[in-house]
Enzyme design. Structure first.
Site, PDB file in Angstrom:
ATOM      1  N   HIS A 110       1.064  -0.991   0.020  1.00 39.95           N
ATOM      2  CA  HIS A 110      -0.085  -0.051  -0.186  1.00 39.95           C
ATOM      3  C   HIS A 110       0.851   1.307  -0.084  1.00 39.95           C
ATOM      4  CE1 HIS A 110      -3.688   2.366   0.543  1.00 39.95           C
ATOM      5  NE2 HIS A 110      -2.854   2.988   1.386  1.00 39.95           N
ATOM      6  N   ASP A 146      -7.614  -1.852   4.173  1.00 37.59           N
ATOM      7  CA  ASP A 146      -6.068  -1.449   4.733  1.00 37.59           C
ATOM      8  C   ASP A 146      -5.921  -1.414   6.193  1.00 37.59           C
ATOM      9  OD1 ASP A 146      -5.897  -1.258   1.894  1.00 37.59           O
ATOM     10  OD2 ASP A 146      -6.395   0.623   1.983  1.00 37.59           O
ATOM     11  N   CYS A 702      44.099  33.213  -0.064  1.00 39.95           N
ATOM     12  CA  CYS A 702      44.765  31.906   0.186  1.00 39.95           C
ATOM     13  C   CYS A 702      46.250  31.859   0.664  1.00 39.95           C
ATOM     14  CB  CYS A 702      44.183  30.812  -0.585  1.00 39.95           C
ATOM     15  SG  CYS A 702      44.587  31.029  -2.289  1.00 39.95           S
TER      16      CYS A 702
END
Length: 897
Positions: A110, A146, A702
């Site tokens: 389901h 269900d 950097c």
């Protein structure tokens, strides 16, 4: 799993077929398949698979009559002797005599997380009600609807724009098949649980049919969107327009300013819709918007919503002989699918003749096998369901008409720097700017005043998968052009302005370096595109071991494939260029993640790349979280190379993640670059260059000189001159042409720098100048100078990544001593030396453990010179010829002649 079972499969569809195939592959015996009768002369896929294998197949139109089991049907079922009933997808009512008959009973799939959404339209209601989670349940059948005990459940996230098809194809189908097989194994081994369903949270919703799928307009936009996508493709949410029922498909929430468009009255809506270049925009009662992509009329014809007011008829094409043959080949493919139709006429409708969505896939695959150059999508079939219309559409695509669609971009526009800058803010995937799959956004901030520039899409894991898939497809099938550098130069002032407001870079620096060097980088690598197989990039090698020597061995350089590029926030555009240009020149495709705080120039670059003619999928840009997007890219099995610039800890994590499929990695990481200044230097030049080595780009560099070693005899004078020059620096608006020093990139970084300075003071270093936040709006910091810094101190060992000059003395003439101190770091990105003695300079350059050494200069990088570090500053090179090696692989080929 040790035990095998005799199974009866009851149900239908491709899902049922896949479950059947997997169970048989695992060794279980399917003793019977019970499915629906043939429809329009076509057997169900489950029946086809079973009949092919010789498995008994029963096709009962019903199991019950007047509420009672049909005894002949039940007897036929019992004759197969099943030990377990497996119902993967079943639309028939099965009697309890059958459900309870086998030794182990019956299990059912389901598509919801029970007890929520019991009933036959569970996936639809998951979306209609706006659930954040979807999933499926495999449960033991009982006499309720269900309600039986749960055997197992699985769940997944629901994306903001997911449709029923999306959930089914991505999760419910593939994972559901696996789970059905797992459930049978658990039952066979006696390990299957029976967990009673909780009563709390239980819901039941009826079957959604066309008549009750009309859109109610007095709702918020999110509810309208959920209603439309919850009915897409079946049964289809609809509204009345111009007196006829029009069905809406392909909705998404639209988080932008109201676009321009032509008004369209919709029955029941308090505000007219807008037909725009992107589709139909409709409004919720909260004023928010939903974008609808496609519309379908009562006669079944589907059109792009953007074409609603366009002419209904187009001139029919005259077909060439080749095209007529193609039309007849396609007619034969239709006939093979629509076997119940005697003759495929021009008026034959694909779906009204009995075809379904599974036949769409089959048809397109068969066409692709015969005509690989004809690229059709599922949606094309829905847009042209009649044969004649389909042929006209296919021929237009075959001729390449409409191949290059207009690039649709939603901008955030700002009047700044005496110009209007237009900034895309969505993810760039497969040649299109789109919202993140889950709709999430985040704000990018102007560091000069702390204001919000734009809300930018925050890419999700699903977006990463889409981008990598697009790059993979483009790599395997694409080629591209080389005019990007010209477009970047044409837009250099706009790019520099965006870079300035997003990263805090001083405009003049952004124009010259951030943008200028980016243009140079793309021009440089464009020159390599046709030379990669020349010289050392493809060589013939003499070999002597084989006798007689009738062998030829040669090497070939090949692109790697899909490359992930992750860049930092200090030079957003330039870092993109350094990596992307080499990557593309080598023939790869890329998925790039800009830093979360500086996404805007990368997204503008995406716009320019599309305008330059790069095919869809070659370049993809995903703004968002590094921990989410960057991590998933590093782990992704279809990514073959990661190029990263950023912190050392993150670089280490990327290496670990890249090990999942041993992808190639290049890393440009942290630094603590030493700069040694001897007393025999030109002092004024050393002061000027030393300040640039530290304060260039606000110290967010950097290769910034993280530590200066100044010879004792000139130390005090050097410091005095530096402080004098700092006092002359103008700190302020980065768009002001006279500004020397702009704001730090973002608030958290500023706070980190202030803490860094506090640590320096606590450890006993002398704070000569600065160390404080500037008293003005924004994230400004004073240029800072520390002296008396000892080797053990935190600021002597760790990078600040900001405008902090860290100065240590060294004894006069102690060359080897200062070298030892300079090399006592785990980093090795860059370094520098100032001296008039060239022999000393060369000796020092040889001994310094760094990827770059500057002599009597600093920050002088060039697109032709390789750039990269040693030790924990990473490995691999950007720029220069060596950068191409990072994005190529070598293949050796030996031929006997």
């Amino acid at each position: 799993y040790q035990h095998k079972l005799k199974l009866a499969l009851i149900g239908q569809s491709i899902f049922g077929q896949e479950v059947y195939n997997k169970l048989r592959k695992e060794g279980h015996k399917v003793v019977g398949v019970f499915t629906v009768p043939d429809k329009n002369g076509q057997a169900d896929p489950l029946a086809l698979a079973a009949e092919k294998d010789g498995t008994p197949v029963f096709k009962f139109p019903r199991w019950r009559a007047k509420g009672k089991p049909i005894q002949e049907v039940v007897a036929a079922y019992k004759s197969v002797g099943a030990e377990l009933n497996v119902l993967p997808f079943c639309t028939q009512f099965i009697p309890m005599d059958v459900i309870d008959c086998p030794k182990h009973g019956s299990i059912i799939y389901h598509p919801s997380i029970l007890p929520r959404h019991r009933g036959a339209s569970a996936i639809n209601w998951t979306l209609i009600q706006g659930d954040k989670k979807a999933g499926f349940t495999i449960f033991w059948a009982d006499d309720g609807l269900d309600t039986g005990p749960i055997l197992l459940q699985r769940e997944c996230d629901v994306g903001q724009n997911d449709t029923v098809d999306d959930l089914y194809n991505r999760f419910l189908f593939p994972e559901g098949v696996k789970a059905m097989v797992e459930a049978v194994h658990l039952i066979a081994d006696g390990k299957a649980p029976r967990i009673p369903q909780p009563k709390e949270g239980a819901t039941y919703e009826g079957i959604q049919k066309k008549e009750n799928a009309e859109i109610s307009w007095d709702q918020p936009a999110a509810a309208l969107h959920n209603w439309i996508r919850g009915h897409d493709k079946v049964p289809g949410a609809w509204a009345t327009i111009d007196g006829q029922v029009v069905t809406f498909y392909g909705s998404s929430l639209l988080d932008a300013s109201v676009p321009t468009g032509q008004e369209l009255a919709i029955k029941g809506a308090s505000r007219p819709g807008l037909v725009t270049k992107n589709g139909l925009v409709v409004f919720g009662n909260d004023g928010k918007m939903v974008l609808v992509r496609n519309l379908q009329f009562e006669d079944g014809k589907m059109i792009p919503a953007s074409k609603y007011f366009s002419a209904d008829e187009t001139t029919a094409l005259e077909l060439t002989e080749e095209e007529k043959k193609m039309a007849e080949d396609i007619r034969a493919i239709w006939k093979g699918i629509l076997s119940n139709v005697a003759v495929i006429e021009d008026s034959t409708d694909f779906f009204k003749s009995g075809a379904s969505s599974m036949h769409v896939v089959r048809m397109l695959e068969e066409i692709k096998q015969k005509y690989s150059g004809l690229q059709l999508q599922n949606e094309d079939v829905y847009m042209a369901t009649k044969f004649a219309d389909f042929i006209q559409m296919a021929v237009r695509k075959f001729r390449g008409e409409g191949k290059e669609e207009e690039l649709v971009i939603d901008y955030v526009s700002k009047n700044v720097n005496n110009m209007t800058v237009n900034m895309p803010y969505q993810c760039f995937i497969n040649g299109q700017f789109i919202n993140a799959d889950d709709g999430k956004t985040y704000d990018t901030i102007n560091p000069a005043d702390g204001s919000v520039i734009a809300s930018v899409s925050s890419a999700s894991l699903a977006d990463v998968d889409k981008a990598v898939a697009a790059a993979k497809e483009a790599f395997e099938n694409g080629e591209w052009g080389r005019i990007l550098a010209d477009l970047m130069e044409e837009h250099q002032e706009e790019l520099a302005t965006i870079e300035s407001i997003d990263s805090g870079a001083v405009y003049t620096l952004a124009l010259k370096t951030h943008v200028g060097m980016s243009v140079q980088t793309f021009r440089y690598f464009a020159g390599w595109c046709d030379k990669i197989q020349a010289s050392e990039y493809g060589a013939t090698i003499p070999i002597n071991q084989a006798r007689p020597n009738h062998n030829l061995t040669f090497t070939k350089k090949e692109p790697i494939g899909v490359c992930a590029i992750v860049i930092p926030w200090n030079y957003p555009l330039m870092m993109l260029a350094w990596k992307s240009a080499a990557c593309l020149a080598a023939g790869n495709t890329l998925v790039l993640k800009p830093a979360q705080v500086t996404p805007l120039t990368s997204l503008k670059f995406a716009e320019l790349s599309a305008k330059a003619g790069f095919p869809k999928g070659v370049i993809n840009i995903l703004p968002g979280s590094g921990g989410l997007v960057g991590q998933h890219l590093s782990e992704h099995p279809d990514v073959r190379k990661v190029g990263f610039t950023g912190s050392t800890p993150t670089g280490k994590q990327i290496m670990k993640s890249a090990a999942t499929n041993l992808k190639k990695v290049s890393l440009e990481l942290g630094g603590k670059s030493p700069l040694i200044i001897f007393s025999d230097c030109e002092l004024d030049r050393a002061v000027k260059m030393g300040m640039g080595a530290v304060y260039f780009n606000k110290g967010e560099n950097c290769i910034a000189a993280g530590r200066l070693f100044v010879e004792e005899s000139i130390h005090d004078e050097f410091v005095r001159k530096v402080v004098e020059e700092i006092k002359k620096m103008k700190i302020g608006d980065p768009l002001d042409r006279s500004t020397d020093h702009g704001p730090q990139n973002h608030k958290a970084h500023l706070e980190k720098l202030l803490q860094y300075c506090e640590t320096g003071v606590k450890e006993g270093a002398t704070l000569v100048y600065g160390g404080r936040q500037v008293r003005r709006p924004g994230f400004f910091m004073e240029p800072t100078v520390f002296t008396d810094v000892e080797d053990h101190m935190y600021i002597a060992q760790e990078e600040s990544f900001g405008p902090v000059m860290v100065i240590s003395k060294f004894k006069n003439g102690d060359v080897d001593g200062v070298l030892r101190r300079a090399n006592t770091t785990e980093y090795g990105l860059a370094s520098g030396v100032f001296t008039k003695d060239i022999s000393k300079a060369l000796y020092i350059s040889e001994k310094l453990e760094a990827g770059t050494v500057f002599i009597n200069t600093y920050n002088k990088t060039d697109v032709a010179a390789p750039f990269g570090g040693f030790k924990q500053s990473g490995f691999g090179k950007d720029l220069g010829e060596e950068a191409l090696h990072e994005y190529l692989r070598t293949k050796a080929i030996t031929v006997e002649y």
